[in-house]
Every structure is written in C-alpha cells, then in structure tokens.
Design a protein around this motif. Sequence first.
Motif, PDB file in Angstrom:
ATOM      1  N   ASN A 158       4.499  10.514  -8.085  1.00 61.55           N
ATOM      2  CA  ASN A 158       5.521  10.655  -9.124  1.00 61.55           C
ATOM      3  C   ASN A 158       5.155   9.991 -10.450  1.00 61.55           C
ATOM      4  O   ASN A 158       5.075  10.648 -11.479  1.00 61.55           O
ATOM      5  N   ILE A 159       4.905   8.677 -10.423  1.00 58.83           N
ATOM      6  CA  ILE A 159       4.659   7.937 -11.664  1.00 58.83           C
ATOM      7  C   ILE A 159       3.261   8.212 -12.214  1.00 58.83           C
ATOM      8  O   ILE A 159       3.078   8.482 -13.395  1.00 58.83           O
ATOM      9  N   VAL A 160       2.247   8.129 -11.329  1.00 60.39           N
ATOM     10  CA  VAL A 160       0.861   8.426 -11.712  1.00 60.39           C
ATOM     11  C   VAL A 160       0.377   9.535 -10.781  1.00 60.39           C
ATOM     12  O   VAL A 160      -0.235   9.274  -9.756  1.00 60.39           O
ATOM     13  N   PRO A 161       0.673  10.795 -11.096  1.00 61.64           N
ATOM     14  CA  PRO A 161       0.463  11.893 -10.148  1.00 61.64           C
ATOM     15  C   PRO A 161      -1.005  12.264  -9.939  1.00 61.64           C
ATOM     16  O   PRO A 161      -1.503  13.275 -10.434  1.00 61.64           O
ATOM     17  N   VAL A 162      -1.712  11.420  -9.181  1.00 63.18           N
ATOM     18  CA  VAL A 162      -3.126  11.681  -8.897  1.00 63.18           C
ATOM     19  C   VAL A 162      -3.331  12.092  -7.441  1.00 63.18           C
ATOM     20  O   VAL A 162      -4.451  12.316  -7.003  1.00 63.18           O
ATOM     21  N   HIS A 163      -2.244  12.159  -6.677  1.00 64.84           N
ATOM     22  CA  HIS A 163      -2.272  12.593  -5.277  1.00 64.84           C
ATOM     23  C   HIS A 163      -3.233  11.719  -4.466  1.00 64.84           C
ATOM     24  O   HIS A 163      -3.173  10.505  -4.543  1.00 64.84           O
ATOM     25  N   ILE A 164      -4.154  12.321  -3.697  1.00 67.09           N
ATOM     26  CA  ILE A 164      -5.014  11.544  -2.799  1.00 67.09           C
ATOM     27  C   ILE A 164      -6.214  10.930  -3.511  1.00 67.09           C
ATOM     28  O   ILE A 164      -7.011  10.229  -2.880  1.00 67.09           O
ATOM     29  N   ALA A 165      -6.343  11.161  -4.807  1.00 69.53           N
ATOM     30  CA  ALA A 165      -7.545  10.723  -5.523  1.00 69.53           C
ATOM     31  C   ALA A 165      -7.722   9.212  -5.512  1.00 69.53           C
ATOM     32  O   ALA A 165      -8.848   8.712  -5.624  1.00 69.53           O
ATOM     33  N   PHE A 166      -6.636   8.455  -5.354  1.00 72.58           N
ATOM     34  CA  PHE A 166      -6.739   6.996  -5.413  1.00 72.58           C
ATOM     35  C   PHE A 166      -7.285   6.393  -4.117  1.00 72.58           C
ATOM     36  O   PHE A 166      -7.800   5.281  -4.118  1.00 72.58           O
ATOM     37  N   ILE A 167      -7.179   7.120  -2.998  1.00 74.16           N
ATOM     38  CA  ILE A 167      -7.501   6.533  -1.685  1.00 74.16           C
ATOM     39  C   ILE A 167      -8.974   6.141  -1.559  1.00 74.16           C
ATOM     40  O   ILE A 167      -9.278   5.009  -1.149  1.00 74.16           O
ATOM     41  N   ILE A 184       0.835  -1.200   0.000  1.00 76.58           N
ATOM     42  CA  ILE A 184       0.000   0.000   0.000  1.00 76.58           C
ATOM     43  C   ILE A 184       0.872   1.253   0.000  1.00 76.58           C
ATOM     44  O   ILE A 184       0.580   2.232  -0.702  1.00 76.58           O
ATOM     45  N   ALA A 185       1.967   1.234   0.767  1.00 77.10           N
ATOM     46  CA  ALA A 185       2.899   2.364   0.775  1.00 77.10           C
ATOM     47  C   ALA A 185       3.507   2.572  -0.609  1.00 77.10           C
ATOM     48  O   ALA A 185       3.675   3.713  -1.073  1.00 77.10           O
ATOM     49  N   LEU A 186       3.819   1.470  -1.295  1.00 75.51           N
ATOM     50  CA  LEU A 186       4.389   1.556  -2.637  1.00 75.51           C
ATOM     51  C   LEU A 186       3.385   2.130  -3.628  1.00 75.51           C
ATOM     52  O   LEU A 186       3.717   3.002  -4.440  1.00 75.51           O
ATOM     53  N   ILE A 187       2.143   1.649  -3.559  1.00 78.98           N
ATOM     54  CA  ILE A 187       1.101   2.174  -4.445  1.00 78.98           C
ATOM     55  C   ILE A 187       0.874   3.660  -4.196  1.00 78.98           C
ATOM     56  O   ILE A 187       0.728   4.456  -5.131  1.00 78.98           O
ATOM     57  N   ALA A 188       0.849   4.032  -2.916  1.00 77.36           N
ATOM     58  CA  ALA A 188       0.670   5.446  -2.570  1.00 77.36           C
ATOM     59  C   ALA A 188       1.827   6.283  -3.111  1.00 77.36           C
ATOM     60  O   ALA A 188       1.630   7.431  -3.538  1.00 77.36           O
ATOM     61  N   SER A 189       3.027   5.715  -3.105  1.00 78.06           N
ATOM     62  CA  SER A 189       4.186   6.442  -3.626  1.00 78.06           C
ATOM     63  C   SER A 189       4.037   6.728  -5.116  1.00 78.06           C
ATOM     64  O   SER A 189       4.452   7.786  -5.606  1.00 78.06           O
ATOM     65  N   PHE A 190       3.432   5.785  -5.853  1.00 78.72           N
ATOM     66  CA  PHE A 190       3.201   6.012  -7.282  1.00 78.72           C
ATOM     67  C   PHE A 190       2.316   7.236  -7.515  1.00 78.72           C
ATOM     68  O   PHE A 190       2.424   7.896  -8.550  1.00 78.72           O
ATOM     69  N   SER A 191       1.440   7.543  -6.560  1.00 74.74           N
ATOM     70  CA  SER A 191       0.473   8.637  -6.738  1.00 74.74           C
ATOM     71  C   SER A 191       1.134  10.007  -6.728  1.00 74.74           C
ATOM     72  O   SER A 191       0.493  11.005  -7.063  1.00 74.74           O
TER      73      SER A 191
END
Length: 434
Positions: free
Chosen positions: A109-118, A100-107
Amino acid sequence: MEWVVIISVLVMLALSLLRIHVIFAIIIAAVVAGLMAGMNVQDTISILIEGMGGQGSTALSYILLGVFAAMISYTGITSILVKSLIRILTGKRALLVLVIALIASFSQNIVPVHIAFIPILIPPLLILFDQMKLDRRAVATALTFGLKAPYLMIPVGYGLLFHQTIQSGMTNNGVDISIKESALSMLLPGIGMVIGLLIAVFISYRKPREAKQWLPVDHLNNDVKKEVTFNRAHGLTIVAILGALVVQLLTESLVIGALSGIILMVLFFAVPLKQGDAFVQQGVSMMGTIAFVMLVSSGFGEILKQTGAVDALVSSSSSILGDNQVLIAFVLLLVGMLITLGIGSSFGTIPIIAALYVPICLAAGFSPMAIAVLIGTAGALGDAGSPASDSTLGPTSGLSADGKHHHIWDTCVPTFLHFNIPLFVFGWIASIIL
C-alpha cells in the motif's frame, strides 16, 4: 453445457498442480472450453486474445511497479533498515516477526513494490534468525500476511488494484459497486488473517527451532556487512515514494502513480538514467509473468462467458442449491479456493470467478457487498497456500537463501493453515451478514 466451465477449470487446476506453468495451463484450459462448446481452435484463441484487453491496465501497473522497485533497490536504502532491525530487535523473536509483517504490509500500500523487497531485506537477517533460533515458519507467515492482508482491506496501492479488479468483474457482469464498498466488505476476512498471524506468532511457532539444511549453498551474499549511511539519494528516494503515493491517491490510478515515482527517481538523480534499460529488464523480470497471467486469465474468463457455459452453470447451480445462501456461499468459496490453488494468483482468478459468481449470487438474492466479499475472499483463498503463488514464492526466495527453508513444508503448509482457514470462515460469515 455447464460442464464446459467445470471441466476446463479442473483441467487448469490439474495442469497447475502438475507444475505446468500457469500461463500454459490457462491457455490449454481455454482451448478445452472452446472445443467443448463447439468452437474451433482459431476462434477460441481469437476470443482469448480479445478478452486479454480487460486486464491491460492491471498488467501495465505491475510492470511499472517492478521498474520502480528495481530503482528503489538500487539506492541501497533497505540496507539501512536491516541494520536498524538487527540493532533494535536482536533477541526479541515475536516482536521481530511482527515488525517484518508490518514492513511487508507497507509493500502493498504505502510503498507498492510487492515481493521486490524480500530478496533485499530477508537474506541479511538469516544469520540473526539462526542465532535467535527463530522458527522461520513464523517469518514466512508474517511475510505472506504482509503480501496479502493489506490489499484485501486497504484500497491503496495494490489494494486499489485489487478492488478495482473486483469492481470491474462485477460491473462487467451487471452489478455496480464502489471501491469503498468493496474494501469494507473485505474487512472481516482481513480480520481473520490478523487472527491467523497472531496464532502463528504466539502459539504455533513461538518455540525455538533449529533451521534444517534442505539445500547446499556455496555462499550467502550478506549485504548488511557493507557500511551504508543515509545519504542524499536515500532522502530523494523517500520523496519519490511519497510523491508516487500522493499522485496515485489523487488520480486513483496505480499506473500514473508508479510512472510518477519512476520519473521522480530519474529527475532527482537518485538513479542514473543511463541504466534505464537495466531497471526495465529487472522490472519486467520481477513482475512480467504476473502481469501476463492476469492478461491470459481475463481472456479465459471471456471465453467462458461467450460460450454460454456460465449461464448454463447458473441454471443448473440454482436448481441444485436453490436459494440457500449459506450453502451457496460455502460452495462458491470452496470452488474459489480450489481454482486459486491451481492458478496461484488472486488477481488472476477474479475475472474468471466474477463471471461465475455474480449471476449465481444475483439469482440467490445476495447483496452487492456480499457478492464482493465472496469474489474477494475466493480470490484470496488458496493464494496463500499455493506453491505457485507469489505470496509463497516471495517469502521462500528470501528465507531459503541459505538452503535452510523448504518451500512446501515451511511456507505453503503454514500459510495455508493459518490464513486459508480463517479467510474461509470469516468470508463465509461476512457473505451471510452483509
């Protein structure tokens, strides 16, 4: 005159802690600063508005990224990810938290969607958390880590935005630094956050814990139950995300990168053009407040500079602290933490603290990289533990979907303890050795 800065910042902090919205808190603090400096309200507001232009690019980036995130969410691609996590990581508490920490890290830099994924990713996993008796405080620290650590260390996506803001703040106050140097200066504080995450996962919150019902919830929408298979729209969404990343790296502009991703999503028919208004509304709703906070913060920083209060504070601070870099760095980081706890935005505070820190650090003989690490760390300090920060509000929004997660005790306190302490210590050390 130096009291103008101190009192206005304390007013902003006090109003924020009293749950006054940060935008109103900054505006009121700006008016207080102007009145104390002998200006009238009209002149103060005029300077505030003129100074807001300094963060115009940053604010536009947030809005466009919000629209891009809304489009990605529409395709349902995250539902596939949730199913994979449940299938592979059931029963593996520590590994699940780290993923989960890794996925959040993608938000960031790699897929810059910030908190939108949560709100998309976390609620479907809550039942799994309960079955595994996973301590949700560990998940909160993992999410906050992913929302903060990557942009501190990696100048891509929000990281590029963060270090451009540091660069702009330093340049506007007479010190030149490259994006690469700024990012390198933040590696040691970032390592401190990694250590904090590992302590939270493997020591503090490793034991099983029953989630406590804090709020009544009528129902929980669990989208993971829906049958979703990988389709053409998902593939095109991935292409659009990669395209946005490539364009951003080539142009070094988050605005152009986000706009490219939006255009590709439409051209690929991954999302319907007729729902464009809805995507814009969702994007503005998601990121509009953050964008405007940064605009108003920039205006507040301009007022502090034009009143001459910053110069006065530099003179008085230099006479009190002398050239003791160890003591100066400690005080500046402490002040930065207090300010950011009140504002709740590391991005929003940088234009303010840069105007304060750069003259003081120059007078004390700090190097440009040392100044950058003080500004970056001070901006990040408090953000992780602030009740008003999107780095804490975002995780709580997902983890409290079933009413079993308390914002202060299950998110803010754990993130403050595990991230602000190592950030402070490692940022302090970095400022001395750089």
